[in-house]
Enzyme design. Structure first.
Site, PDB file in Angstrom:
ATOM      1  N   ILE A 149       3.667   0.606   3.219  1.00 41.62           N
ATOM      2  CA  ILE A 149       4.771  -0.314   2.934  1.00 41.62           C
ATOM      3  C   ILE A 149       4.282  -1.550   2.193  1.00 41.62           C
ATOM      4  CG2 ILE A 149       4.614  -1.519   5.154  1.00 41.62           C
ATOM      5  CD1 ILE A 149       7.726  -1.570   5.103  1.00 41.62           C
ATOM      6  N   HIS A 150       5.108  -2.054   1.300  1.00 42.11           N
ATOM      7  CA  HIS A 150       4.794  -3.275   0.570  1.00 42.11           C
ATOM      8  C   HIS A 150       6.093  -3.895   0.070  1.00 42.11           C
ATOM      9  CE1 HIS A 150       4.665   0.166  -2.168  1.00 42.11           C
ATOM     10  NE2 HIS A 150       5.063  -0.651  -3.141  1.00 42.11           N
TER      11      HIS A 150
END
Length: 194
Positions: A149-150
């Site tokens: 995730i980012h």
């Protein structure tokens, strides 16, 4: 009649414009091309890919990653290697997790704090007219890195989507990534110092 525009010759034959001189000028301008070089994108367009998660490789590298502009306790901020605009940042947890639900409360708090600092740093460094902040969870949502995730933080300006993007399927960025990193790092350091 009356269709003169950027793609139409000005002052041509029949308008007192010196026909043969204008034809020679047009021929010369057609043969003279400006070139737009972005050699750093070659690996992307030719399909060359690194093995492993790009964020884990950046976080765990023994050498400092030139794209990382700030390292927190649980997360880091990195420039996007294939940016939408200059200053396109990503806030990434150190731990390899795919969803917000998988983040610890401490990681989630730092993601939020660093996203806020991205907004402040980009505003100071680039004076954008707006920003996109977002997370793409899963391939169908547009995620390029699926399992880590980012948060994307992208500065925006009126007219930043122009004919090069629409017709040429490319973006023109006036600042290289190393210059963006040099511009942003001191701002993040100052923000961290409080």
């Amino acid at each position: 009649q009356g269709a003169e525009g950027v793609d139409q010759p000005r002052g041509g034959i029949g308008r007192g414009g010196g026909g043969s001189i204008n034809r020679a000028r047009r021929r010369r301008s057609i043969l003279t091309l400006d070139r737009l070089w972005s050699a750093w994108r070659l690996a992307y367009v030719t399909g060359a890919r690194q093995e492993g998660c790009v964020f884990c490789l950046a976080a765990d590298s023994p050498e400092p990653d030139p794209l990382i502009v700030f390292r927190g306790t649980r997360c880091f901020v990195i420039l996007n290697l294939y940016p939408y605009n200059n200053g396109h940042l990503m806030v990434v947890p150190n731990r390899h997790v795919a969803t917000l639900a998988a983040l610890s409360p401490e990681e989630l708090a730092e993601v939020g704090l660093l996203t806020q600092r991205c907004e402040i740093a980009l505003t100071e460094a680039y004076t954008p007219q707006g920003m996109n902040v977002g997370i793409n969870l899963g391939k169908s949502a547009g995620a390029g890195v699926l399992d880590h995730i980012h948060v994307h933080v992208v500065p925006r300006w009126g007219g930043d989507t122009n004919f090069m993007t629409v017709v040429g399927e490319m973006r023109v960025l006036p600042e290289d990534l190393a210059s963006s990193a040099r511009r942003l790092r001191p701002i993040f350091e100052r923000l961290a110092a409080g």
